[in-house]
Enzyme design. Structure first.
Site, PDB file in Angstrom:
ATOM      1  N   GLU A   1      -9.895   2.551  -5.229  1.00 42.89           N
ATOM      2  CA  GLU A   1      -9.475   3.911  -4.898  1.00 42.89           C
ATOM      3  C   GLU A   1      -8.275   4.386  -5.726  1.00 42.89           C
ATOM      4  OE1 GLU A   1     -10.960   4.195  -0.312  1.00 42.89           O
ATOM      5  OE2 GLU A   1      -8.994   3.318  -0.601  1.00 42.89           O
TER       6      GLU A   1
ATOM      7  N   ASP B   1       0.853  -1.189   0.000  1.00 44.02           N
ATOM      8  CA  ASP B   1       0.000   0.000   0.000  1.00 44.02           C
ATOM      9  C   ASP B   1       0.887   1.236   0.000  1.00 44.02           C
ATOM     10  OD1 ASP B   1      -2.351   1.718   0.344  1.00 44.02           O
ATOM     11  OD2 ASP B   1      -3.342  -0.124   0.970  1.00 44.02           O
TER      12      ASP B   1
ATOM     13  N   HIS C   1      -2.943   3.105  -4.722  1.00 45.83           N
ATOM     14  CA  HIS C   1      -2.291   2.722  -3.459  1.00 45.83           C
ATOM     15  C   HIS C   1      -0.878   2.222  -3.721  1.00 45.83           C
ATOM     16  CE1 HIS C   1      -5.611   3.419  -0.712  1.00 45.83           C
ATOM     17  NE2 HIS C   1      -6.435   2.792  -1.534  1.00 45.83           N
TER      18      HIS C   1
HETATM   19  C1  ACM Z   1     -10.914  -0.626   0.591  1.00 43.88           C
HETATM   20  O1  ACM Z   1     -11.381  -0.612   1.734  1.00 43.88           O
HETATM   21  N1  ACM Z   1     -10.341   0.454   0.088  1.00 43.88           N
HETATM   22  C2  ACM Z   1     -11.012  -1.799  -0.261  1.00 43.88           C
END
Ligand code: ACM
Ligand code: ZN
Length: 764
Positions: free
Chosen positions: A337, A200, A273
């Site tokens: 995201e 991440d 991410h």
């Molecule tokens: C997430 O909680 N962004 C998958």
């Protein structure tokens, strides 16, 4: 009447049963007597079946830890005919339909576990361990305990094939030993997939041999945010933080998981991410950097450049090494995201879109996922991604993990794709599990044990044929606010226990009262394992309306005890039986007891009683998300704080306009209310607040308007507005807090509707 009786009967039985198992088995027949485990008990298992030997070894290790007995094991080849005394038999049985199902028969003589596969036998062992005294789960070798298991016959099988638990090791990093314990615990709850979130923005945690800078650079961040993401001013701890798992450690974890019949599904986040990887290899980003391994939380605009062939090579190389390390068929590639801002301005990304005929950046994301899927297929793997992978077109064989609600899962199943359900509402164990006022800092949300327990993975919108695509469900443990292993355990348990019943037990058997009655015995097992589980579901909730305080416990047959004199509630304090009157400002302390044992935290509520407290009101638009937690939160005698927004009444882009009914003409000269200023969280002050008075609830007289100095408010604060007016009289008081409307440019979330939060309208 007869039907009703049949439905109720099993719940009543559960309360008295000697068999208290979580997750609830499919069928239990209890008989008289007990099996006694002792130093001479033997375990028979089938010769020539390696994985059955694994299950057998698990059983003997478990017994050794709890009882100190080193049970003799014996491989046998002959066909089973009759049980000999004091033997635990693990018996392959082709007649058992479910691959993970088992039958467990406990008699005074022997224990028989029948299963088609070793995994089934393993789950039979998990049930058997719950029949013995709780200390068998410990490591104290307590030879003096009488190790009795009640005689019974259990047949059992899981409802869903995919039963998962996730852990984010990027935001905080955990030792290999802890990962093993985490896997052991999920296996004890009959879950079968560990979703390992390995990369991440805040750290890359898996060794990739071809890219050494992932280890040297991407695994480390300079420091870490202190407190909540929305706090202002932002503070950091100044301490370098990080680490990663070597490929040898990964193999060790995978092997350990196999011995618990758990599949480890790794997640490599792309294309968003990704800033940890970009910090190591800035040429993989659209701007070329420099980038930094992120030190705070949230969604970051810098992502992998989708137009750069180097990025695709990097992702192929990484995934090829990952595929070789994990036997799992499923590999999770993230996909959530991923802001498209950089791609919109990047010549390479735009050129790629043009060349491939992609109509927008969503299709560009889809292009990346589809390319990655090809790599996975080449390695005989299947792709799983968060539900954003639906945007721009789903990759041909992708499985969708539905997290932003259940819609992603529905859309996937309707289009013939498999889905795993993990909606934030029920399955995010980073949410608060009880009143945040009494809980350690968490991201936000409110997902009680009961709420998780109530989760139904099959959406109503699906036909029976579509529902077959719902493989199961999982819970996610994101660790922004879980710096320690103890905190991870606290957030995960006992919600994992509830999840285990959601994914394992038959839908008809799921019953909160039954679960709540079984959980104290389960807690005794978790105690023996030294698990730092939360007892928060015992905590007492309170509400105030019509002059009466109601104390609530979600747990049946528990004593709620309380005090009004400032002392701590003890086992002999007043027993709560019914709502009680409260007419003056008082601090209530309450706690849950079972006999003399304190089960919950002590909750403390400061009730400030004024002329409007306990009075009902109507409001133009009833809040649904931020309700304040009770029907009349604005007049419940308690003001909201900054630790949680759950006690606030909030609406987006709308005025808040309560009309309070005093019930009779009432004189007042001062009205005070509070609002939140937290622009970082999209919560904005009102433009103005006005109060009115009325005798009939229809014709209102304006008393006073106060303008709010919007610009002067910075950081996260609770502000008060106080009206001093000439003595006024009326049965109704109306307050109108005017919304800011749309968030202005320069503020986080610009262009979206602003939240307006209000709490406690105090009238004196
Ligand atoms: C997430 O909680 N962004 C998958
Ligand atoms: Zn780009």
């Amino acid at each position: 009447m007869r039907i009703l009786f049949l439905i109720l009967f099993p719940c009543l039985l559960a309360a008295q049963s000697r068999v208290q198992v979580i997750p609830q088995p499919y069928n239990i027949i209890e008989t008289l007597g007990n099996f006694t485990l002792n130093a001479n008990t033997k375990v028979y298992y089938p010769a020539d079946k390696k994985d059955w030997a694994t299950a057998t070894e698990y059983l003997t290790e478990l017994v050794k830890g709890g009882t100190g007995f080193a049970l003799k094991i014996q491989a046998f080849k002959q066909k089973f005919t009759k049980a000999q005394p004091n033997i635990i038999y693990l018996l392959p049985d082709e007649k058992i339909k479910s691959a993970e199902g088992y039958e467990l028969e406990v008699t005074a003589q022997a224990v028989l576990i029948r299963a088609r596969t070793a995994a089934g036998a393993f789950y039979g062992i998990q049930t058997l361990r719950q029949l013995f005294p709780a200390q068998i789960n410990g490591n104290l070798g307590l030879k003096e305990v009488e190790w009795l298991a009640p005689c019974c016959k259990i047949s059992d099988a899981p409802r869903f094939q995919y039963r998962g638990l996730h852990l984010d090791v990027a935001r905080h990093f955990f030792t290999v030993d802890f990962i093993k314990r985490y896997i052991d615990l999920l296996a004890i709850h009959k879950l079968n997939t560990f979703h390992w979130h390995l990369t991440d923005d805040q750290g890359w945690r898996i060794e990739i041999k071809k890219y050494p800078l992932l280890q040297q650079v991407a695994a480390w961040r300079e420091e870490t945010l202190i407190g909540h993401y929305s706090d202002e001013p932002i503070r950091y701890d100044g301490t370098r933080y990080g680490g990663y798992y070597t490929q040898e450690e990964v193999k060790e974890v995978v092997k350990y998981a196999q011995s618990r019949f758990v599949t480890v599904m790794p997640e490599i986040e792309l294309p968003g991410h990704a800033t940890a990887a970009l910090a190591a290899y800035p040429e993989l980003g659209c701007t070329g950097g420099p980038y930094q391994v992120h030190t705070t939380w949230g969604v970051i605009e810098d992502v992998f450049c989708a137009g750069n062939d180097k990025t695709m090579t990097f992702l192929d190389d990484v995934l090829t090494e990952v595929c070789a390390l994990f036997p799992s068929t499923y590999i999770h590639i993230g996909g959530d995201e991923c802001p498209k801002d950089r791609w919109k301005e990047c010549p390479k990304c735009q050129a790629r879109m043009k060349k491939e005929g992609l109509k927008d950046e969503h299709e560009l994301q889809s292009y990346v996922i589809k390319r990655v899927e090809k790599t996975l297929i080449k390695n005989k793997k299947k792709l799983v991604g968060w539900d954003e992978i639906l945007e721009g077109g789903l990759a041909p064989t992708a499985t969708v993990m539905s997290w932003r609600g259940i819609e992603g899962g529905i859309a996937a199943a309707k289009s013939g794709h498999d889905a795993i359900m993990s909606p934030g509402s029920h399955c995010y164990f980073d949410h608060y599990q009880s009143d945040p006022a009494n809980e350690p800092l968490a991201i936000s949300g409110f997902t009680t044990l009961e709420k998780t327990y109530a989760y139904e993975p099959i959406p109503e919108a699906l036909t029976a044929a579509q529902a077959k695509h719902i493989l199961g469900a999982q819970a996610n443990v994101w660790t922004e606010y879980m710096p320690t292993e103890e905190q991870v355990e606290y957030m995960a348990y006992p919600r994992v226990c509830a999840l285990s019943e959601v994914v394992w037990s038959d839908k008809k058997l799921r019953n909160w009262q039954s679960f709540a009655a079984r959980i104290p015995q389960h807690f005794a097992r978790l105690n023996a394992m030294d698990l730092n589980y939360a007892r928060s579901f015992y905590d007492i909730g309170s509400a105030y309306a019509g002059g009466f305080v109601t104390l609530k416990s979600g747990v049946p047959s528990i004593d709620v005890r309380y005090t009004k004199d400032g002392t701590e509630p003890s086992a002999t304090s007043t027993l709560y039986r019914a709502p009680f009157a409260l007419n003056e400002s008082t601090t209530i302390r309450a706690a849950a007891y079972s006999g003399t044992t304190l089960l919950s935290k002590v909750i403390k509520v400061n009730y400030a009683i004024h002329k409007a407290s306990g009075k009902p009101y109507t409001i133009g638009r009833t809040p649904t998300q931020y309700t304040g937690g009770e029907t009349y939160a604005l007049t419940n005698g308690v003001s909201g704080g900054t630790k949680t927004w759950n006690n606030w009444v909030g609406l987006v882009n709308r005025d808040l306009d309560p009309i309070i009914d005093f019930g009779e003409p009432t004189t007042f000269s001062q009205v005070t209310t509070h609002f939140v200023n937290a622009k970082g969280s999209w919560i904005h002050p009102p433009k103005s607040v006005t109060i009115f008075v009325s005798d009939n609830g229809t014709d209102f007289k304006l008393l006073k308007t106060l303008e709010i100095d919007y610009e002067s408010l910075i950081g996260t604060t609770v502000e008060s507005v106080r009206f001093d007016v000439p003595k006024s009289k009326g049965r109704y008081l109306k307050l109108v807090a005017k919304t800011t409307g749309v968030i202005p440019e320069g503020s986080p979330g610009a262009g979206n509707g602003a939240w307006l939060f209000l709490d406690e309208v105090i009238v004196e």
